[in-house]
Scaffold this motif. Structure first.
Motif, PDB file in Angstrom:
ATOM      1  N   ALA A 178      82.626  82.851  27.962  1.00 59.92           N
ATOM      2  CA  ALA A 178      81.682  83.687  27.220  1.00 59.92           C
ATOM      3  C   ALA A 178      80.815  82.399  26.346  1.00 59.92           C
ATOM      4  O   ALA A 178      81.517  81.329  25.991  1.00 59.92           O
ATOM      5  CB  ALA A 178      82.480  84.645  26.455  1.00 59.92           C
ATOM      6  N   GLU A 179      79.702  82.730  26.077  1.00 60.24           N
ATOM      7  CA  GLU A 179      78.906  81.886  25.164  1.00 60.24           C
ATOM      8  C   GLU A 179      79.567  81.867  23.860  1.00 60.24           C
ATOM      9  O   GLU A 179      80.128  82.872  23.292  1.00 60.24           O
ATOM     10  CB  GLU A 179      77.437  82.334  25.138  1.00 60.24           C
ATOM     11  CG  GLU A 179      76.654  81.495  24.291  1.00 60.24           C
ATOM     12  CD  GLU A 179      74.916  81.836  24.369  1.00 60.24           C
ATOM     13  OE1 GLU A 179      74.329  81.247  25.098  1.00 60.24           O
ATOM     14  OE2 GLU A 179      74.811  82.637  23.623  1.00 60.24           O
ATOM     15  N   SER A 180      79.640  80.934  23.146  1.00 62.31           N
ATOM     16  CA  SER A 180      80.477  80.419  21.900  1.00 62.31           C
ATOM     17  C   SER A 180      79.393  81.237  20.730  1.00 62.31           C
ATOM     18  O   SER A 180      78.079  81.392  20.874  1.00 62.31           O
ATOM     19  CB  SER A 180      80.468  79.034  21.657  1.00 62.31           C
ATOM     20  OG  SER A 180      79.233  78.424  21.205  1.00 62.31           O
ATOM     21  N   GLY A 181      80.184  81.648  19.734  1.00 62.09           N
ATOM     22  CA  GLY A 181      79.201  82.348  18.812  1.00 62.09           C
ATOM     23  C   GLY A 181      78.307  81.181  17.972  1.00 62.09           C
ATOM     24  O   GLY A 181      77.157  81.768  17.592  1.00 62.09           O
ATOM     25  N   GLU A 182      78.806  80.091  17.878  1.00 67.57           N
ATOM     26  CA  GLU A 182      77.737  79.164  17.624  1.00 67.57           C
ATOM     27  C   GLU A 182      76.298  78.901  18.231  1.00 67.57           C
ATOM     28  O   GLU A 182      75.161  79.056  17.776  1.00 67.57           O
ATOM     29  CB  GLU A 182      78.428  77.664  17.362  1.00 67.57           C
ATOM     30  CG  GLU A 182      79.306  77.410  16.203  1.00 67.57           C
ATOM     31  CD  GLU A 182      80.665  78.194  16.759  1.00 67.57           C
ATOM     32  OE1 GLU A 182      81.758  78.087  16.170  1.00 67.57           O
ATOM     33  OE2 GLU A 182      80.731  78.523  17.814  1.00 67.57           O
ATOM     34  N   VAL A 183      76.574  78.992  19.627  1.00 67.22           N
ATOM     35  CA  VAL A 183      75.503  78.849  20.485  1.00 67.22           C
ATOM     36  C   VAL A 183      74.536  80.259  20.426  1.00 67.22           C
ATOM     37  O   VAL A 183      73.269  80.117  20.532  1.00 67.22           O
ATOM     38  CB  VAL A 183      75.881  78.612  21.929  1.00 67.22           C
ATOM     39  CG1 VAL A 183      74.334  78.608  22.956  1.00 67.22           C
ATOM     40  CG2 VAL A 183      76.334  77.117  21.870  1.00 67.22           C
ATOM     41  N   ALA A 184      75.277  81.186  20.402  1.00 71.27           N
ATOM     42  CA  ALA A 184      74.566  82.525  20.250  1.00 71.27           C
ATOM     43  C   ALA A 184      73.765  82.470  18.941  1.00 71.27           C
ATOM     44  O   ALA A 184      72.638  83.285  18.869  1.00 71.27           O
ATOM     45  CB  ALA A 184      75.614  83.645  20.300  1.00 71.27           C
ATOM     46  N   ILE A 185      74.312  81.937  17.786  1.00 74.94           N
ATOM     47  CA  ILE A 185      73.619  82.029  16.621  1.00 74.94           C
ATOM     48  C   ILE A 185      72.083  81.050  16.766  1.00 74.94           C
ATOM     49  O   ILE A 185      71.113  81.526  16.301  1.00 74.94           O
ATOM     50  CB  ILE A 185      74.288  81.545  15.362  1.00 74.94           C
ATOM     51  CG1 ILE A 185      75.313  82.640  14.958  1.00 74.94           C
ATOM     52  CG2 ILE A 185      73.426  81.016  14.243  1.00 74.94           C
ATOM     53  CD1 ILE A 185      76.459  81.924  14.261  1.00 74.94           C
ATOM     54  N   THR A 186      72.473  80.221  17.342  1.00 72.42           N
ATOM     55  CA  THR A 186      71.025  79.043  17.637  1.00 72.42           C
ATOM     56  C   THR A 186      70.141  79.918  18.742  1.00 72.42           C
ATOM     57  O   THR A 186      68.826  79.657  18.311  1.00 72.42           O
ATOM     58  CB  THR A 186      71.713  77.787  18.189  1.00 72.42           C
ATOM     59  OG1 THR A 186      72.757  77.345  17.409  1.00 72.42           O
ATOM     60  CG2 THR A 186      70.495  76.546  17.991  1.00 72.42           C
ATOM     61  N   ARG A 187      70.680  80.503  19.418  1.00 72.58           N
ATOM     62  CA  ARG A 187      69.995  81.166  20.535  1.00 72.58           C
ATOM     63  C   ARG A 187      68.853  82.333  20.017  1.00 72.58           C
ATOM     64  O   ARG A 187      67.737  82.685  20.499  1.00 72.58           O
ATOM     65  CB  ARG A 187      70.667  81.857  21.569  1.00 72.58           C
ATOM     66  CG  ARG A 187      69.724  82.030  23.004  1.00 72.58           C
ATOM     67  CD  ARG A 187      70.620  82.883  23.989  1.00 72.58           C
ATOM     68  NE  ARG A 187      71.613  81.919  24.373  1.00 72.58           N
ATOM     69  CZ  ARG A 187      71.321  80.857  25.507  1.00 72.58           C
ATOM     70  NH1 ARG A 187      69.968  80.861  25.756  1.00 72.58           N
ATOM     71  NH2 ARG A 187      72.192  80.296  25.889  1.00 72.58           N
ATOM     72  N   ILE A 188      69.298  82.646  18.644  1.00 71.16           N
ATOM     73  CA  ILE A 188      68.433  83.707  17.943  1.00 71.16           C
ATOM     74  C   ILE A 188      66.938  83.022  17.722  1.00 71.16           C
ATOM     75  O   ILE A 188      65.962  83.942  17.724  1.00 71.16           O
ATOM     76  CB  ILE A 188      69.104  84.118  16.664  1.00 71.16           C
ATOM     77  CG1 ILE A 188      70.378  85.041  17.007  1.00 71.16           C
ATOM     78  CG2 ILE A 188      67.992  84.903  15.815  1.00 71.16           C
ATOM     79  CD1 ILE A 188      71.036  85.407  15.824  1.00 71.16           C
ATOM     80  N   SER A 189      66.890  82.022  17.558  1.00 71.90           N
ATOM     81  CA  SER A 189      65.792  81.182  17.409  1.00 71.90           C
ATOM     82  C   SER A 189      64.583  81.344  18.421  1.00 71.90           C
ATOM     83  O   SER A 189      65.091  81.316  19.699  1.00 71.90           O
ATOM     84  CB  SER A 189      65.775  79.685  17.074  1.00 71.90           C
ATOM     85  OG  SER A 189      64.429  79.037  17.022  1.00 71.90           O
ATOM     86  N   SER A 190      63.312  81.755  18.283  1.00 74.06           N
ATOM     87  CA  SER A 190      62.348  81.607  19.411  1.00 74.06           C
ATOM     88  C   SER A 190      62.392  80.521  20.044  1.00 74.06           C
ATOM     89  O   SER A 190      61.690  80.339  21.143  1.00 74.06           O
ATOM     90  CB  SER A 190      60.981  82.063  18.836  1.00 74.06           C
ATOM     91  OG  SER A 190      60.514  81.137  17.965  1.00 74.06           O
ATOM     92  N   GLY A 191      62.690  79.319  19.454  1.00 70.72           N
ATOM     93  CA  GLY A 191      62.753  78.017  19.907  1.00 70.72           C
ATOM     94  C   GLY A 191      63.432  77.801  21.364  1.00 70.72           C
ATOM     95  O   GLY A 191      63.280  76.966  22.206  1.00 70.72           O
ATOM     96  N   ALA A 192      64.473  78.610  21.329  1.00 70.28           N
ATOM     97  CA  ALA A 192      65.535  78.521  22.539  1.00 70.28           C
ATOM     98  C   ALA A 192      64.837  78.953  23.664  1.00 70.28           C
ATOM     99  O   ALA A 192      65.258  78.346  24.864  1.00 70.28           O
ATOM    100  CB  ALA A 192      66.647  79.757  22.160  1.00 70.28           C
TER     101      ALA A 192
END
Length: 418
Positions: free
Chosen positions: A388-402
């Motif tokens: 599963a994707e880590s919580g830290e990566v999921a938080i960063t993915r919220i950015s439209s930059g992802a």
């Protein structure tokens, strides 16, 4: 003894000019997303006001150092408004198109810039007006000045208008004047500026640009409306890529220092920041370069990741073996001496490495195969089931930059004095 230099060539030396032209804007965007990864954890630890203070401190101490480095590397050092604007185009705080800076130069001492699109604002507006004011007022005022002061101590950046937007869809989203005047009193030097100015990253020696390589070897000509990285020489792009990676490390160093002043849990927060940006950046690099998801692709991505570059700064080695991919992290390097991201990886803390690998393929797991006084040796192997994707990566993915995609804007225009 820790050395500030290493005889090894750049980690980007095997890329073609076309690949480098794709890679450089990706690296600039990755640098911008560092804060999308780190600031969520600062909000949790210190609240909105504490997060704002950390952001101000990290950019104030980092941007003057890396701005001057890029000016020297690309031969556009000077003391004019035009020089300030050129620096912004090569700054992780202003990645092309995602932070769509437009410029006007009136003369040596006067100019304006505005943002036709601001990815950072798109990320923050849903959080409410208080967060918009924190970013566009509290953070931007001192940090824009800090960047400009790297070029001229009498430069001031002041808003014409800025968010919160009225009306809500106002464009451009913000506009600013830049004025150089000897009557301006420079602000005091921020605390810890000397730490970053004296760091190994600040003094890192990189290979000079080969002026005989086809393409632009510098940015000594006129300010351009956009930088088309394909117009630079392969040698220049290699140097730009390494410089942008040092920008990552300098900003991360500023972040770590600011966080450590506020909590004993700084290493944990710093590692979470690293984990979030590690995963998103790996994913974007793989997609941008059209790589697969096998061991060869992982070795390629690890070797290009900004966390591990410049290679002579981090000292890491990547090896593709029959059993998987191996990463050698030395116990002595300029990066470890500076206390940047590699310093928070050890045998018990592999989350950033696993996030990095899973940006290529979610089946990868990191295994310690050597832990000595000289090095930490990690092997990445594919597991039967995806993680599963880590919580830290999921938080960063919220950015439209992802999920941001760069567009070809054609031939850039020179911006001459109006």
């Amino acid at each position: 003894m820790v050395s500030g230099t290493d005889s090894r060539r750049s980690g980007f030396a095997d890329l073609t000019q076309a690949e480098l032209a794709v890679l450089v804007p990706e690296l600039l965007l990755s640098g911008q997303l560092i804060d999308r990864s780190g600031m969520a954890h600062c909000i949790g630890a210190f609240g909105r006001e504490g997060m704002t203070a950390v952001a101000i401190e990290e950019w104030q101490v980092a941007s003057p150092v890396y701005t001057r480095r890029m000016q020297r590397a690309l031969n556009f050092a000077g003391d004019s408004v035009e020089t300030i604007f050129k620096g912004l185009q090569l700054d992780i705080g202003a990645p092309p198109q995602f932070m769509d800076f437009r410029f006007r130069v009136d003369d040596h001492d006067h100019g304006e810039f505005w943002l036709d699109h601001c990815g950072a604002l798109a990320d923050v507006e849903p959080m409410g007006e208080s967060y918009v004011r924190s970013m566009c007022h509290d953070i931007e005022d001192p940090t824009f000045d800090a960047t400009a002061l790297a070029t001229n101590p009498y430069a001031q950046v002041r808003p014409i208008h800025r968010p919160p937007r009225v009306p809500a869809d106002r464009h451009p989203v913000c506009a600013w004047t830049v004025v150089i005047d000897p009557a301006h009193v420079p602000p005091p030097i921020p605390p810890n500026s000397d730490v970053l100015a004296g760091s190994r990253a600040a003094g890192m020696s990189l290979d000079p640009i080969d002026s005989g390589d086809p393409g632009h070897a510098d940015y000594a000509g006129p300010l351009l409306s956009d930088l088309r990285f394909a117009d630079f020489s392969r040698s220049a792009l290699i140097r730009i890529a390494d410089e942008v990676c040092l920008q990552h490390h300098l900003l991360a160093m500023g972040f770590r220092i600011a966080v450590a002043a506020r909590t004993d849990a700084a290493a944990e927060i710093f590692r979470k920041q690293f984990t979030g940006i590690a995963g998103i950046t790996s994913e974007r690099l793989r997609l941008a370069l059209g790589l697969g998801d096998d061991d060869a692709a992982l070795a390629r991505v690890l070797g290009l990741h900004p966390a591990w570059n410049p290679l002579r700064y981090t000292g890491i080695e990547i090896e593709l073996t029959d059993g998987g991919v191996r990463l050698r992290l030395p116990r002595r390097s300029a990066a470890l001496a500076d206390g940047v991201w590699p310093a928070v990886v050890d045998a018990e803390h592999l989350a950033p490495l696993e996030a990095m690998a899973r940006g290529v393929n979610p089946h990868y797991a990191a295994h310690v195969v050597g832990d000595t006084a000289d090095e930490l040796l990690i092997e990445f192997r594919s597991a039967e089931r995806p993680f599963a994707e880590s919580g830290e990566v999921a938080i960063t993915r919220i950015s439209s930059g992802a999920n941001f995609r760069f567009a070809d804007r054609g031939i850039p225009l020179p911006l001459t004095v109006v």
